[in-house]
Write an enzyme that holds these catalytic residues in place. Structure first.
Site, PDB file in Angstrom:
ATOM      1  N   ASN A 152      -8.824   3.268   5.589  1.00  0.00           N
ATOM      2  CA  ASN A 152      -9.272   4.478   4.896  1.00  0.00           C
ATOM      3  C   ASN A 152     -10.190   5.383   5.700  1.00  0.00           C
ATOM      4  O   ASN A 152     -10.413   6.528   5.320  1.00  0.00           O
ATOM      5  CB  ASN A 152      -9.964   4.096   3.580  1.00  0.00           C
ATOM      6  CG  ASN A 152      -8.965   3.605   2.572  1.00  0.00           C
ATOM      7  OD1 ASN A 152      -8.073   4.334   2.193  1.00  0.00           O
ATOM      8  ND2 ASN A 152      -9.099   2.352   2.166  1.00  0.00           N
TER       9      ASN A 152
ATOM     10  N   GLU B 234      -5.974  -2.695  -0.441  1.00  0.00           N
ATOM     11  CA  GLU B 234      -6.111  -2.295   0.958  1.00  0.00           C
ATOM     12  C   GLU B 234      -7.128  -3.196   1.661  1.00  0.00           C
ATOM     13  O   GLU B 234      -8.291  -3.273   1.274  1.00  0.00           O
ATOM     14  CB  GLU B 234      -6.514  -0.824   1.060  1.00  0.00           C
ATOM     15  CG  GLU B 234      -5.315   0.086   0.777  1.00  0.00           C
ATOM     16  CD  GLU B 234      -5.658   1.556   0.758  1.00  0.00           C
ATOM     17  OE1 GLU B 234      -4.734   2.357   0.876  1.00  0.00           O
ATOM     18  OE2 GLU B 234      -6.840   1.898   0.618  1.00  0.00           O
TER      19      GLU B 234
ATOM     20  N   LYS C 192       3.892  -0.092  -7.260  1.00  0.00           N
ATOM     21  CA  LYS C 192       3.269   0.106  -5.959  1.00  0.00           C
ATOM     22  C   LYS C 192       1.783   0.340  -6.220  1.00  0.00           C
ATOM     23  O   LYS C 192       1.380   0.789  -7.296  1.00  0.00           O
ATOM     24  CB  LYS C 192       3.880   1.266  -5.199  1.00  0.00           C
ATOM     25  CG  LYS C 192       3.716   2.646  -5.759  1.00  0.00           C
ATOM     26  CD  LYS C 192       2.382   3.336  -5.556  1.00  0.00           C
ATOM     27  CE  LYS C 192       1.930   3.335  -4.128  1.00  0.00           C
ATOM     28  NZ  LYS C 192       0.606   4.080  -4.035  1.00  0.00           N
TER      29      LYS C 192
ATOM     30  N   THR D 244      -4.073   4.398  -8.035  1.00  0.00           N
ATOM     31  CA  THR D 244      -2.889   5.040  -7.478  1.00  0.00           C
ATOM     32  C   THR D 244      -1.879   3.973  -7.526  1.00  0.00           C
ATOM     33  O   THR D 244      -1.640   3.264  -6.577  1.00  0.00           O
ATOM     34  CB  THR D 244      -2.940   5.533  -6.051  1.00  0.00           C
ATOM     35  OG1 THR D 244      -3.854   6.579  -5.980  1.00  0.00           O
ATOM     36  CG2 THR D 244      -1.601   6.116  -5.622  1.00  0.00           C
TER      37      THR D 244
ATOM     38  N   THR E 165       3.304   2.764  -0.339  1.00  0.00           N
ATOM     39  CA  THR E 165       2.512   3.597   0.584  1.00  0.00           C
ATOM     40  C   THR E 165       1.821   2.652   1.575  1.00  0.00           C
ATOM     41  O   THR E 165       2.444   2.223   2.535  1.00  0.00           O
ATOM     42  CB  THR E 165       1.494   4.473  -0.179  1.00  0.00           C
ATOM     43  OG1 THR E 165       0.682   3.661  -1.014  1.00  0.00           O
ATOM     44  CG2 THR E 165       2.201   5.521  -1.011  1.00  0.00           C
TER      45      THR E 165
END
Lengths: 403, 403
Positions: free
Chosen positions: B398, B272, B175, B186, B149
């Protein structure tokens, strides 16, 4: 209840001052709060195992439940500074005791700023006379500045209520913007009142108010080493003493809670880098504690915080945070909505996303005061918590300030 | 143990493929893992109360402990999508079962991406033949891309060990980059192996490995709705079956743990917006669990994360995070140090800050692989956890992606 000006010097008999002693480069960094008579006093401190030296000193000084002055410095937390730091925290109270002709145990001390740097107490010693001379009935203006660190706005509140036919005032100021987390924060709050109240009831009133306010805010999830909330009641309102949990006691508790909630919201909205205050209201809970835990999980979620920063109605992140809060709920009963002064919009209901107008949602979320409303539909209790969004500026303040 | 190439198709008898079906604009978004024989299979799922529909389907399908294929889509989490989403998750397994001539209960499904958006399953249906035709012994290359993602790097590992004289291989891909938190993330991880092992032992081995790896990483503290770790063992290495906790079992556990730890570190370092991998090692604990709790509190602290982003040896924030971890320790016994490939520096010892060379500390912290070393001096156990720094880029990804 009436709203007053004057912050911590609104109640009768309280004086304050604030000066620059040199712990910070230019800004005011040393404050004093003084009552003309000895007060009943109480305080609540951080639950962090690592505690600032001032807290150790205050815990001793408050064993008798009395105090008459508080000295506060910003620019140095005097924490993780070993035996030397403890001696210096004691010395700060001695300096005030000598200048104001008080017993050392009637002086409290609070420090906020960088951790682990030895405190240059000579700077405080050199300024103690100026600090004393500055004490005045308008000294809240300098004091509220002198306790600030990364705060962008000063934070004070004052109200009055009627107790047994007498006007009783409550004043308060606070600082805090980073390291803010339920169970207090690098947050200092100072509350003064002229109410005449027994010490044990003053203490229980403070407990109730703190649990409904400072313990419900989070900026970044870091619970600090120096968090303290102090209250001093000097009795000069001359009301008949509150010595039981009568109606007037609860009126005082309500007013005190109001003061603490207002300060809490000021702290959350002034969170480091914050562009928005986020309120999370949880309705339809089985009990308040479960609601609080859900509300705290939501306002603490980095993904919720960044979504609100981006004015993005990303309700999936809210459900996700609720889901890891540790509280049981039924997804198919949940309703989610956003609200601000610009409107109200429902986004999720009974387990299914609602098709909503994204433009309208974005418009609502562009406000700087956002409510996330969660209805669990499982009971009749409700709860609330406050936080703020997470922005580029938080990173700059905390990660980039030296580069 | 030898390191191999090939990821999930390194073990004998496994095939994979990855295609673009249209859930994402351009990138690959649909993957298939297939074993030529039926496998013993096990999985661990998120503890979030809100669970993705694929997880509900997999829990049912794994009751018999068998599986032969896994279909994975990115671009849509199929979570909070109600009854419709559950039907579509089932339908994904039916599509594979039909194409590959398998029982539906031998097909597993995983989804990752946005929450709360109805899944357009027709896109998957239209691509199922292409997906099947793409299956190959080099299909890891497309599959590892198709599950990404916001990941910036693909994540795969493969190793081989010797079991009863036979070469046994383990391959894996994962992932995950946001919503990463201890108790998974996630994060999707897929492990294949040709070992011949009883189902209950495969299951316990997976439990041990996950607790020493995926459950020790945090990116942003948000524990996701779709986290899943799958393992399939097809027995084609033809080793004598592992049916007890013998030496070979523990050799397999060690290799599996190695694979999971490597994937975990890849996930944390690809968090991230991350610019650095942060490892927190806690030494001298009374027990491992206490050490883990301290290490997790440190790597989760926004203030520690931003300090590391700014290459700032702000050890006060580390002590502060330790202090609110809930674990008892004695401040005066603690030693703190930083380490990277550029050097090692102690900053705090026995309750007192050490005067250290700030230039050297900054140089050490400029590395992209930082260790925070905490010695509690209270026992002989140790623990570790991994995380990443918090940067401007996390906010952009985000919070700012739609503006």
């Amino acid at each position: 209840m009436r709203i007053l000006k004057g912050g911590i010097v609104a109640p009768d008999g309280f004086y304050a001052s604030g000066v620059h002693c040199g712990l910070k480069k230019k800004k005011l960094d040393l404050a004093l709060i003084y009552s003309e008579v000895k007060c009943n006093a109480s305080a609540m401190f951080t639950k962090n195992i690592v505690k600032g030296n001032p807290i150790i000193v205050c815990k001793e000084a408050l064993i008798d439940g009395k105090a008459q002055a508080i000295i506060i410095n910003s620019g140095n937390a005097n924490t993780c500074t070993g035996e030397d730091g403890l001696i210096k925290a004691h010395y700060m109270t001695e300096l005030v005791a000598k200048a104001m002709e008080l017993d050392k145990v009637d002086v409290l001390v609070a420090s906020t700023g960088v951790i682990g740097v030895p405190l240059d107490v000579s700077l405080i010693e050199d300024s103690i006379e100026t600090l004393k001379e500055g004490l005045s009935r308008t000294g809240n203006i300098n004091a509220r500045e002198a306790i600030m660190t990364t705060d962008l706005i000063h934070k004070e509140v004052a109200v009055s209520i009627n107790i047994f036919g007498k006007e009783v005032k409550i004043g308060a100021m606070a600082k805090g913007s980073g390291m803010i987390e339920p169970n207090m924060a690098t947050m200092l709050a100072f509350i003064t009142t002229d109410i005449n109240i027994e010490n044990s009831l003053l203490n229980s009133a403070l407990n109730i108010a703190v649990n409904k306010s400072f313990n419900l805010i989070s900026v970044d999830g870091d619970s600090s080493t120096n968090d303290s909330v102090f209250i001093m009641a000097n009795g000069l309102a001359k009301n008949e003493i509150i010595d039981s949990e009568n109606d007037y006691y609860f009126e005082f508790v309500d007013a005190l809670t109001y003061v603490c909630v207002e300060l809490s919201k000021l702290i959350a909205s002034d969170g480091e880098g914050a562009t928005k205050l986020i309120e999370c209201r949880v309705l339809g809970c089985k009990n308040e504690l479960e609601g609080i835990n859900i509300a705290k999980a939501v306002i603490k979620s980095s993904l919720v915080k960044t979504a609100i920063f981006g004015s993005d109605a990303n309700w999936g992140r809210i459900l996700c945070a609720m889901g890891y809060s540790g509280i049981e709920f039924i997804e198919n009963k949940v309703k989610l909505a956003f609200e601000s002064s610009r409107g109200y919009i429902e986004v999720f209901k009974e387990g299914i996303p609602i098709e909503f107008d994204e433009t309208k949602a974005k418009e609502i979320l562009k406000d700087d005061d956002i409510s996330i409303i969660i209805d669990l539909n499982m009971g009749n209790e409700k709860a609330v918590a406050w936080g703020c969004d997470l922005s580029y500026e938080y990173i700059r303040i905390n990660g980039d300030y030296r580069s």
